[in-house]
Design a protein around this motif. Sequence first.
Motif, PDB file in Angstrom:
ATOM      1  N   THR A  49      68.228  56.781  80.230  1.00 16.53           N
ATOM      2  CA  THR A  49      69.507  55.854  80.685  1.00 16.53           C
ATOM      3  C   THR A  49      70.393  57.177  80.807  1.00 16.53           C
ATOM      4  OG1 THR A  49      70.363  55.727  78.723  1.00 16.53           O
ATOM      5  CG2 THR A  49      68.790  53.549  79.073  1.00 16.53           C
ATOM      6  N   ASN A 247      75.182  55.502  91.252  1.00 14.55           N
ATOM      7  CA  ASN A 247      75.162  53.761  91.119  1.00 14.55           C
ATOM      8  C   ASN A 247      76.314  52.831  91.306  1.00 14.55           C
ATOM      9  OD1 ASN A 247      72.952  55.482  89.315  1.00 14.55           O
ATOM     10  ND2 ASN A 247      72.651  53.442  88.331  1.00 14.55           N
ATOM     11  N   ASN A 248      77.491  53.556  91.730  1.00  8.80           N
ATOM     12  CA  ASN A 248      78.756  53.061  91.263  1.00  8.80           C
ATOM     13  C   ASN A 248      79.032  52.668  93.012  1.00  8.80           C
ATOM     14  OD1 ASN A 248      78.248  52.605  88.933  1.00  8.80           O
ATOM     15  ND2 ASN A 248      80.933  52.342  88.224  1.00  8.80           N
ATOM     16  N   HIS A 370      77.665  52.177  79.444  1.00  7.38           N
ATOM     17  CA  HIS A 370      76.953  51.036  79.439  1.00  7.38           C
ATOM     18  C   HIS A 370      76.463  50.826  80.955  1.00  7.38           C
ATOM     19  CE1 HIS A 370      80.141  48.969  79.000  1.00  7.38           C
ATOM     20  NE2 HIS A 370      79.591  48.278  79.972  1.00  7.38           N
ATOM     21  N   THR A 371      75.825  50.396  81.647  1.00 11.51           N
ATOM     22  CA  THR A 371      74.927  49.937  82.802  1.00 11.51           C
ATOM     23  C   THR A 371      74.832  48.571  82.781  1.00 11.51           C
ATOM     24  OG1 THR A 371      73.784  51.852  82.466  1.00 11.51           O
ATOM     25  CG2 THR A 371      73.206  50.005  84.308  1.00 11.51           C
ATOM     26  N   ASP A 372      75.869  47.582  83.603  1.00 11.79           N
ATOM     27  CA  ASP A 372      75.480  46.555  83.810  1.00 11.79           C
ATOM     28  C   ASP A 372      74.692  45.327  84.160  1.00 11.79           C
ATOM     29  OD1 ASP A 372      76.240  46.975  86.776  1.00 11.79           O
ATOM     30  OD2 ASP A 372      78.710  45.869  86.124  1.00 11.79           O
ATOM     31  N   ALA A 373      74.492  44.883  84.489  1.00 16.21           N
ATOM     32  CA  ALA A 373      73.235  43.809  85.180  1.00 16.21           C
ATOM     33  C   ALA A 373      73.269  44.244  86.761  1.00 16.21           C
ATOM     34  CB  ALA A 373      73.848  42.602  85.000  1.00 16.21           C
ATOM     35  N   HIS A 376      75.406  48.614  88.107  1.00 16.01           N
ATOM     36  CA  HIS A 376      76.536  49.762  87.893  1.00 16.01           C
ATOM     37  C   HIS A 376      76.801  50.342  86.691  1.00 16.01           C
ATOM     38  CE1 HIS A 376      78.388  47.114  91.815  1.00 16.01           C
ATOM     39  NE2 HIS A 376      77.877  48.154  91.763  1.00 16.01           N
ATOM     40  N   VAL A 378      79.511  51.118  83.789  1.00 14.70           N
ATOM     41  CA  VAL A 378      80.648  50.734  83.208  1.00 14.70           C
ATOM     42  C   VAL A 378      81.282  52.025  81.719  1.00 14.70           C
ATOM     43  CG1 VAL A 378      81.847  48.767  82.432  1.00 14.70           C
ATOM     44  CG2 VAL A 378      80.107  48.964  84.265  1.00 14.70           C
TER      45      VAL A 378
END
Length: 420
Positions: A49, A247-248, A370-373, A376, A378
């Motif tokens: 992560t 990622n974003n 943290h990484t959302d579903a 991305h 966050v």
Amino acid sequence: MTVPPSPTLAPARERLVLWLLALTQFTVIMDFMVMMPLAPQLMQAFAITPAAVSGAVSAYAWCAGLSGLLAAMYIDRFDRKQLLLWMFALFTLSNLACAIAPNFHVLVLSRAFAGVTGGVLGAIVMAIIGDLIPAHRRGAATGIVMTSFSLAAVVGVPAGVMLAAHFGWASPFYLLVLFSLVIWALGARTLPSITGHLTHRVPLSAVLPNLIALYRVPNHLRAFALSFVNMMTGMLVIPFISPVLVNNLGVKPAEITYVYLAGGLATLVSARLVGKWSDRAGAHKVYRYLALLSVLPMMFMTHMPVMPLVAVILFFPFFMTAVSGRTIPLQALMTTVPEPSKRGAFLSANAAIQQLGSGVGALLGGLTLHTDAAGHIVGYAWNGWIAAGLTVFSVLWVGTVASAAGATPAPRERKAASAA
């Protein structure tokens, strides 16, 4: 036995030494910086992560800080040149260990070894500047050495990212080993022996009491606090730039090369200009201006909307110029805080404090994310707000840090020296 004073170098030799120190710092900074844009590859290769990557970054910083604290006990007891060469050789071995690491756990241990060695090198470099360069020119000298940050961003990190995209994540560390071997050979041939500080060498029995006394000086503590906060603010934001862009915003890992290249080219020019400005206007004033300016690009970086790659590339030079530029007057100021006989120990302790600040910043920055579903990242905006608040604090705090008596020339002396 009488120990010879530190040498006075001819202008051409002085510039050569400064650029050699910049190249030494280049390898240390590239080693530290390259982990950040490599985060996407490391996350994929080891199934980890963003917080785990920040843990590897903070492992380097924590070990660098602890080794710097220990170095304060011995850094003023050796010829600066010999100590630099020994530590640089061990640093090169640490990069080889990173390159051949078979798994993430071994990589983290190798990063810790790199921190143990690299953390001391920065203090030695700044001590050499303090020994060789008069106080009224240390801002410009620091600006030259700090171009190492720009070189790392312009040459080192882009080359490392491009190599990693084509030949695997370990290839940048092999490149660092080759760079380091060449620079070590040049240093062994070019650097002068620097032993003038040894006239003030204290008995071993007094080393620990003197180290404790270093932390009892109120002005030293204020300077350490400033260094800690300054580094912490940057590391709340910088280690996560690459993962957030990938990622974003959908930036490809190989395209990170162009982002860092743009920022590095800008700082390659701005670093020396900031150094000269610091000499002319004063380190306190220049730090305040640049620190306040850095709040804007940090806030934009941590709240960046989805935008084309070209827009990201055009923005990044403003971020790099402000965030890295404020470190130049800060470092110049730090060389004037201690008495000359304690400069090496103070700068080693200060480098340790800076590394600890980096470790805390990277660790706290990772905890907010943290990484959302959707994949991305966050929570990055919180890092920006915290960094902005700490930056405002540092602007107010820098006025409490004073130079030691006689450490900087009076304005009339500085003007006369500049005219000469």
